[in-house]
Motif scaffolding. Structure first.
Motif, PDB file in Angstrom:
ATOM      1  N   ASP A 133      -5.135   5.010  -2.974  1.00 28.48           N
ATOM      2  CA  ASP A 133      -4.569   4.600  -4.261  1.00 28.48           C
ATOM      3  C   ASP A 133      -5.536   4.786  -5.422  1.00 28.48           C
ATOM      4  O   ASP A 133      -5.274   4.318  -6.533  1.00 28.48           O
ATOM      5  CB  ASP A 133      -4.137   3.131  -4.187  1.00 28.48           C
ATOM      6  CG  ASP A 133      -3.030   2.921  -3.163  1.00 28.48           C
ATOM      7  OD1 ASP A 133      -2.089   3.741  -3.136  1.00 28.48           O
ATOM      8  OD2 ASP A 133      -3.106   1.962  -2.382  1.00 28.48           O
TER       9      ASP A 133
ATOM     10  N   ARG B 267      -9.079  -2.016  -0.259  1.00 28.00           N
ATOM     11  CA  ARG B 267      -7.809  -1.825   0.442  1.00 28.00           C
ATOM     12  C   ARG B 267      -7.585  -0.327   0.672  1.00 28.00           C
ATOM     13  O   ARG B 267      -7.593   0.471  -0.257  1.00 28.00           O
ATOM     14  CB  ARG B 267      -6.660  -2.402  -0.366  1.00 28.00           C
ATOM     15  CG  ARG B 267      -5.315  -2.398   0.363  1.00 28.00           C
ATOM     16  CD  ARG B 267      -4.223  -2.953  -0.541  1.00 28.00           C
ATOM     17  NE  ARG B 267      -4.509  -4.330  -0.910  1.00 28.00           N
ATOM     18  CZ  ARG B 267      -4.131  -5.391  -0.195  1.00 28.00           C
ATOM     19  NH1 ARG B 267      -3.481  -5.218   0.941  1.00 28.00           N
ATOM     20  NH2 ARG B 267      -4.415  -6.602  -0.609  1.00 28.00           N
TER      21      ARG B 267
ATOM     22  N   ARG C  53      -4.812   1.972   2.026  1.00 29.08           N
ATOM     23  CA  ARG C  53      -3.437   2.152   2.473  1.00 29.08           C
ATOM     24  C   ARG C  53      -3.317   3.475   3.211  1.00 29.08           C
ATOM     25  O   ARG C  53      -3.574   4.546   2.660  1.00 29.08           O
ATOM     26  CB  ARG C  53      -2.485   2.123   1.279  1.00 29.08           C
ATOM     27  CG  ARG C  53      -1.011   2.304   1.641  1.00 29.08           C
ATOM     28  CD  ARG C  53      -0.144   2.229   0.406  1.00 29.08           C
ATOM     29  NE  ARG C  53      -0.603   3.140  -0.638  1.00 29.08           N
ATOM     30  CZ  ARG C  53      -0.311   4.448  -0.666  1.00 29.08           C
ATOM     31  NH1 ARG C  53       0.419   4.988   0.293  1.00 29.08           N
ATOM     32  NH2 ARG C  53      -0.749   5.202  -1.657  1.00 29.08           N
TER      33      ARG C  53
ATOM     34  N   ASP D 100       2.084   3.402   6.388  1.00 29.07           N
ATOM     35  CA  ASP D 100       2.689   2.137   5.966  1.00 29.07           C
ATOM     36  C   ASP D 100       1.828   0.937   6.333  1.00 29.07           C
ATOM     37  O   ASP D 100       2.305  -0.194   6.400  1.00 29.07           O
ATOM     38  CB  ASP D 100       4.076   1.990   6.595  1.00 29.07           C
ATOM     39  CG  ASP D 100       4.038   2.088   8.120  1.00 29.07           C
ATOM     40  OD1 ASP D 100       2.972   2.439   8.672  1.00 29.07           O
ATOM     41  OD2 ASP D 100       5.066   1.820   8.761  1.00 29.07           O
TER      42      ASP D 100
ATOM     43  N   ASN E 289      -1.715  -1.331   5.627  1.00 27.46           N
ATOM     44  CA  ASN E 289      -2.812  -1.670   4.726  1.00 27.46           C
ATOM     45  C   ASN E 289      -4.043  -2.032   5.549  1.00 27.46           C
ATOM     46  O   ASN E 289      -4.084  -3.082   6.197  1.00 27.46           O
ATOM     47  CB  ASN E 289      -2.434  -2.848   3.828  1.00 27.46           C
ATOM     48  CG  ASN E 289      -1.594  -2.422   2.643  1.00 27.46           C
ATOM     49  OD1 ASN E 289      -1.779  -1.331   2.102  1.00 27.46           O
ATOM     50  ND2 ASN E 289      -0.656  -3.255   2.245  1.00 27.46           N
TER      51      ASN E 289
ATOM     52  N   SER F  11      -6.500  -7.465   7.937  1.00 28.53           N
ATOM     53  CA  SER F  11      -5.285  -6.648   7.908  1.00 28.53           C
ATOM     54  C   SER F  11      -4.205  -7.250   8.799  1.00 28.53           C
ATOM     55  O   SER F  11      -3.028  -7.322   8.409  1.00 28.53           O
ATOM     56  CB  SER F  11      -5.599  -5.218   8.356  1.00 28.53           C
ATOM     57  OG  SER F  11      -6.502  -4.593   7.473  1.00 28.53           O
TER      58      SER F  11
END
Length: 377
Positions: A132, A194, A196, A199, A201, A273
């Protein structure tokens, strides 16, 4: 891909630079097939290609030069800094941070460490990017002397790099060829990045390992999930689990999943997680993978085991334990096909069914390979 640093022989780390990527991938698959050629039952799935440039989510850069003109890159044979801030295998987001980091070194007065003279403070920066676009930055220092300066000017750095979420100071007092020391000082409110992936994390703490190529890591975990779901085991061990990538991709309501990893930092990440995802049947423990397996009660042995060992492979003891266990399926993810082949020879009761090369490391001879094995009837 062409690289001006490689063409000038400034940096030759990417040994296949300039070779057409299609040839690189074909050669890697051919190499792996030759090593595993004795397993005639093996079905080879199509190799998974990577982006040939901008794929690295990590930058491990030596800091040298001076406060006013720091270099970000590597050292030459004399121990002098070579600037590689435009390295083409680093992601664009990583490359975009280097000017701001260079300006911050000057602003905060962070004296680069001189290897020939054995003086100075700032040795490396270790930078990691999530899918991200969020970032973790670690300053590797000779001592805690610069920590107060980094803290003082940190708001300016956070403003210059909006995606920066975690900043730490790692203390490495010894003059030796390692990247980090034992002490880690977190300087931001957040201490985990984090990550990702598909699907799931994941969380990455400063000393936790994560694959260097997020795109191929995602493909790796998808392949593992597909094979696990096909076998549909009630219980799984993920040995050498790292931050829990395979384990967290393999969960199901009816499954008991246990991840084992030597790094306590990685286990804390994996536990976070699992907790966030509400996975009550998935547990992680810090410990040695081989010792854990050998000490297990017979009633606790799972139906399926996933292994993702370092380059040395799983070794004779764990291979012997698996060979003589009641484990029915084995998913082996390897970054070294030579040790993989050796380990498979030590487990003749398992039949390799499928294999797939995934190119985690374009421009080099290295690659990842996954093999699905099942116990012969």
């Amino acid at each position: 891909m062409q690289c001006s640093y490689f063409d000038a022989r400034t940096c030759v780390s990417c040994t296949l630079m300039g070779q057409p990527y299609s040839e690189q991938l074909a050669d890697k698959e051919s190499h792996c097939r030759s090593l595993l050629g004795g397993h005639r039952e093996l079905e080879w799935l199509p190799a998974v290609a990577s982006s040939e440039d901008g794929f690295r989510n990590k930058a491990k850069m030596v800091i040298a030069g001076s406060v006013q003109e720091p270099t970000i890159g590597i050292l030459d044979r004399a121990g002098n800094g070579v600037d590689l801030r435009m390295c083409g295998v680093c992601s664009p987001a990583l490359r975009e941070t280097f000017p701001s980091i260079s300006a911050f070194i000057t602003l905060a007065g962070l004296t680069p460490y001189s290897v020939p003279e054995r003086r100075g403070e700032l040795k490396y920066i270790l930078l990691t990017e999530s899918a991200d676009g969020e970032l973790m930055l670690r300053f590797v220092l000779r001592s805690t002397n610069l920590v107060s300066k980094i803290s003082k000017y940190l708001p300016a750095l956070l403003e210059a790099i909006p995606g920066l979420r975690v900043v730490t100071a790692n203390i490495l007092p010894e003059h030796k060829a390692v990247l980090e020391g034992e002490e880690e000082i977190v300087l931001t409110g957040e201490s985990t990045l984090r990550m990702r992936v598909n699907d799931v994390n994941l969380h990455l703490r400063p000393k936790s390992f994560f694959q260097t190529n997020t795109e191929i890591a995602a493909a790796l975990y998808r392949q593992g999930r597909e094979w696990v779901n096909e076998a549909n085991p009630a219980s799984i061990w993920d040995l050498y689990c790292g931050v829990g990538g395979f384990a967290l991709h393999s969960t199901a309501l009816h499954r008991k999943v246990t991840g084992i990893e030597l790094s306590e930092e990685a286990i804390v990440s994996a536990q976070l997680s699992a907790h966030e995802a509400g996975l009550t049947g998935t547990h992680f423990r810090a410990g040695d993978a081989t010792a854990f397996a050998v000490a297990a009660d017979k009633g606790d042995v799972p139906e399926l085991v996933i292994v993702n060992p370092p380059r040395r492979g799983i070794g004779a003891e764990l291979a012997s334990w698996l060979e003589n266990s009641t484990v029915q399926h084995l998913v082996y993810s390897s970054c070294n096909a030579v040790t993989l082949a050796k380990d498979l020879e030590a487990m003749p009761s398992f039949t390799p069914r499928r294999a797939r090369v995934l190119d985690m490391f374009p421009q080099t001879k290295h690659y990842e390979v996954m093999v699905l094995l099942e116990r012969a009837n």
